[in-house]
Design an enzyme around this catalytic site. Structure first.
Site, PDB file in Angstrom:
ATOM      1  N   TYR A 115     -15.193   7.022 -21.571  1.00 53.72           N
ATOM      2  CA  TYR A 115     -14.538   7.322 -22.971  1.00 53.72           C
ATOM      3  C   TYR A 115     -15.407   7.051 -24.037  1.00 53.72           C
ATOM      4  CZ  TYR A 115     -10.802   7.012 -26.505  1.00 53.72           C
ATOM      5  OH  TYR A 115     -10.237   7.133 -27.738  1.00 53.72           O
ATOM      6  N   SER A 123      -8.831  12.230 -23.809  1.00 48.44           N
ATOM      7  CA  SER A 123      -8.744  12.335 -25.286  1.00 48.44           C
ATOM      8  C   SER A 123     -10.183  12.233 -25.972  1.00 48.44           C
ATOM      9  CB  SER A 123      -8.045  10.866 -25.806  1.00 48.44           C
ATOM     10  OG  SER A 123      -7.558  11.040 -26.977  1.00 48.44           O
ATOM     11  N   ASP A 169       1.965  17.328 -27.004  1.00 48.04           N
ATOM     12  CA  ASP A 169       0.642  16.340 -27.254  1.00 48.04           C
ATOM     13  C   ASP A 169       0.718  16.556 -28.913  1.00 48.04           C
ATOM     14  OD1 ASP A 169      -1.214  14.647 -27.733  1.00 48.04           O
ATOM     15  OD2 ASP A 169      -2.500  15.457 -26.158  1.00 48.04           O
ATOM     16  N   HIS A 191       0.568  12.877 -25.042  1.00 44.19           N
ATOM     17  CA  HIS A 191      -0.872  12.417 -24.777  1.00 44.19           C
ATOM     18  C   HIS A 191      -0.898  11.499 -23.717  1.00 44.19           C
ATOM     19  CE1 HIS A 191      -4.811  12.372 -26.497  1.00 44.19           C
ATOM     20  NE2 HIS A 191      -4.832  11.046 -26.632  1.00 44.19           N
TER      21      HIS A 191
END
Length: 690
Positions: free
Chosen positions: A452, A532, A616, A651
């Site tokens: 991430y 993301s 999203d 999302h």
């Protein structure tokens, strides 16, 4: 591969005298029939490809089988009733149950009844002070836009009209009279992609229409912020308001609710820290802050003079990051020690009561009980241990297993090892590698490297049903704690933002190289995955180092770094990214790594499956649409470049279990198939042994 034809347009933007083409700009229009037709054609191509994967059905069946166990949450008391969440196994959404005296527990609220296909999900659920009323929010099709429904908890009847057009909100009750919530004015044009940047806090008084809700903060140009939250202290004495310009840093104000028309009192008038009120004792406020304390500390101050020069340490900063919560009459201080939990119990004077004994090495969480309670519940998990629930006796310190996970997965057959590898600039970065015991380090193990690296988010050890199936198949699961995250506090986060963002990508690349050099896997058996901001990570790494991995799996990614801030609340991410409008240096830096702008003609990129949802409105699907179109037009070699677009999905939050299982079956199937497997790895090894 014969991809659907994607038309190009002559759109050009000019930044600081530099022209930048945007040939797929038309795909940003999520309301157009042309975009809808493109989505339909891309999905037909993608699912046509996935249908040909011979073991896709087997993966779905195994995921469904392992997923199908009863999952029960920790109980919590509201008013005279005790509630808990439960999922029978494959229910699309978990159900709220209520314990009934001298009888069977009853269904209290079942989100599976909200829609036939499970695409309407439950968001926040907040009870009034005496537990007699519930206000809960719902999301339709995965959107961040919410509706708030108000229900009498005894009769389960809806009490008044539904509140609409609510976004990025908490529901915070004042007594039993009403609650505070946040939202934006509904934008003109598409509600799923149009910019929203002036958040407002409202008070809804029960029995009155939404149009009469009082605007508390955020309505003037001086009060304009992208995110503002209003929370009432447990004793109903204060309203705490936390305005934010970006996802990091907040101002802090407090209002005395016992005095009519009382003014806002300023605690912090700048956004240089993350500071929040975690509790109060009368007029004494307890704050958690990273102001002058990158790893956080707890301080106290009197509301009569609450600015930072008057703060007194209760729990000082340490070398490890603090994640505090309140529990009964105590403070629970959870520390991350190289991502592993260590939990300490303090009183409100900062006196150490004890270290809380944990059942193993992993991640503890979920602490938090009301003032009058003496028993708290917490969860414990790691990469091979499904989340179990424990009780903590706050008076004696004893911990006991309350509910063991019912999953049919034997974690004793697996192991996690934490390693520290060296990134490009010499920084030591931790990574946890999990797999079956006795794994042969032959360079041929299918491996997913997940990351991430942003927004102060920490990747702590946690169990995933899907990754358990991956590891059952002999797969390796590796998670590095790269810069941009919060594992080592503010300094670790800030080392991966703006013009230091390349550190994040370098850390991830070095993690992949470590796995290859140590024969866990090789480039032919490595997949990189993230969602993301992690989708940005994968997009940047696959364009910078297309040779690193065989498969790339960017999910709901931020992929157009020049325009991300023009959609919905994207401008709020500027603390991490900066924007192309800031200055020439920032524009050039963003353009230098923006995945969309760094796809090069004639390069062989990994086999790629981009995933996104058509609803999203956090990271709009146009990012993924445009990136997939670029890849399809420029990919060299035979590696497929596909985009899988989930309909009526956002999302990620609230995604129905049925859709989640299908997504993982497709992701794992695509990954293994492109690593050269014709049958599942577990069967391949059996055939070799035979």
């Amino acid at each position: 591969m014969n991809y659907p034809k994607t038309k190009t347009v002559d759109t050009v933007d000019t930044y600081f005298g530099v022209d930048v083409k945007d040939p797929y700009r038309w795909l940003e229009d999520d309301m157009s029939d042309e975009t809808a037709e493109w989505v339909k054609n891309q999905n037909e191509t993608t699912f046509g490809y996935l249908d040909d994967i011979p073991f896709r059905k087997e993966l779905k069946e195994r995921l469904s089988s392992l997923w199908n166990y009863e999952k029960v949450g920790a109980p919590f008391k509201e008013g005279k009733h005790t509630y808990y969440n439960k999922n029978d196994g494959l229910q699309n959404q978990s159900v709220y149950y209520r314990k009934v005296e001298n009888g069977e527990d009853e269904v209290f609220l079942d989100p599976n009844t909200f829609s036939k296909d499970g695409t309407v999900s439950l968001g926040d659920a907040s009870f009034s002070k005496d537990g007699s009323i519930l206000a809960y929010s719902i999301s339709e099709g995965g959107s961040d836009w919410r509706k708030i429904i108000i229900m009498d908890t005894e009769t389960k009847e809806i009490m008044e009209d539904t509140l609409i057009d609510v976004k990025f909100t908490q529901i915070s009750w004042y007594k039993n009279e009403g609650f505070y919530y946040s939202s934006y004015d509904k934008p003109k044009g598409s509600e799923l992609s149009a910019k929203t940047d002036q958040h407002k806090v409202y008070y809804h008084k029960l029995g009155t229409p939404q149009k009469d809700d009082a605007l508390i903060y955020g309505g003037t140009p001086e009060e304009k912020h992208r995110y503002i939250y209003g929370n009432v202290t447990e004793d109903d004495k204060y309203l705490v308001i936390t305005p934010r310009i970006s996802t990091t840093g907040n101002k802090l104000f407090i209002k005395d609710l016992t005095i009519k028309n009382s003014p806002l009192i300023t605690i912090l008038d700048h956004t240089k820290s993350n500071t929040n009120v975690i509790d109060n004792n009368g007029s004494t406020l307890y704050l958690v802050t990273n102001l002058d304390a990158p790893n956080k500390r707890i301080v106290k101050v009197d509301v009569s003079n609450p600015t930072s020069e008057n703060w007194v340490d209760v729990i000082p900063e340490t070398e490890n990051v603090l994640l505090p919560s309140t529990s009964g009459k105590y403070l629970i201080a959870e520390y991350m020690v190289d991502t592993i939990s260590k939990v300490m119990q303090y009183d409100y004077d900062g006196y150490l009561i004890r270290e809380v004994k944990l059942p193993g090495i992993g991640n503890a969480g979920g602490f938090g009980s009301k003032k009058e309670e003496t028993i708290d519940y917490f969860t414990f998990t790691n990469y091979y241990t499904s989340s179990n629930i424990y009780t903590l006796n706050l008076e004696t310190g004893e911990t006991e297993l309350y509910r063991k996970s019912a999953i049919e997965f034997n974690g004793d057959n697996y192991e996690s090892n934490q390693v520290f590898y060296t990134s490009k600039d010499g920084t030591k970065v931790p990574m946890i590698i999990t797999h079956k015991k006795g794994l042969e380090l032959n360079g041929k193990n299918p491996t997913i490297l997940y990351g991430y690296g942003g927004f102060n988010v920490s990747e702590n050890p946690r169990f995933s049903i899907a990754m358990a199936v991956w590891m059952e198949e002999g797969g390796v699961y590796a998670v590095p704690n790269i810069r941009g995250g919060g594992e080592y506090g503010k300094r670790w986060h800030d080392a991966g933002i703006k013009t230091k963002k390349q550190n994040v990508f370098d850390d991830f690349i070095a993690a992949g190289e470590y796995l290859i050099e140590n024969n866990y896997t090789s480039s032919e058996y490595l997949a990189i995955r993230g969602g993301s901001n992690g989708g940005l990570l994968v997009g940047a790494v696959m364009t910078q180092r297309p040779d690193l991995a065989k498969v790339a799996l960017p999910a709901v990614g931020v992929l157009d770094m020049l325009r991300y801030h023009t959609f919905t609340a994207g401008a709020g991410w500027a603390y991490d990214y900066g924007t192309a409008e800031d200055n020439k240096e920032m524009f050039e830096y963003l353009k230098g790594y923006s995945p969309l702008h760094n796809v090069k003609e004639g390069t062989q990129y990994p086999a790629t499956m981009v995933t996104t949802g058509d609803h999203d409105d956090r990271v709009v699907p146009a990012h993924s649409f445009k990136f997939a179109a670029e890849l399809q037009s420029k990919q060299a070699g035979n590696n497929p470049t596909l985009i899988r677009i989930e309909t009526d999905a956002g999302h990620g939050a609230g995604t129905p279990v049925s859709k989640t299982i299908e997504q993982y079956a497709d992701i794992f199937g695509f990954t293994l198939y492109n690593m050269g497997f014709e049958v599942l790895p577990s069967k391949t090894k059996k055939e070799i042994k035979g």
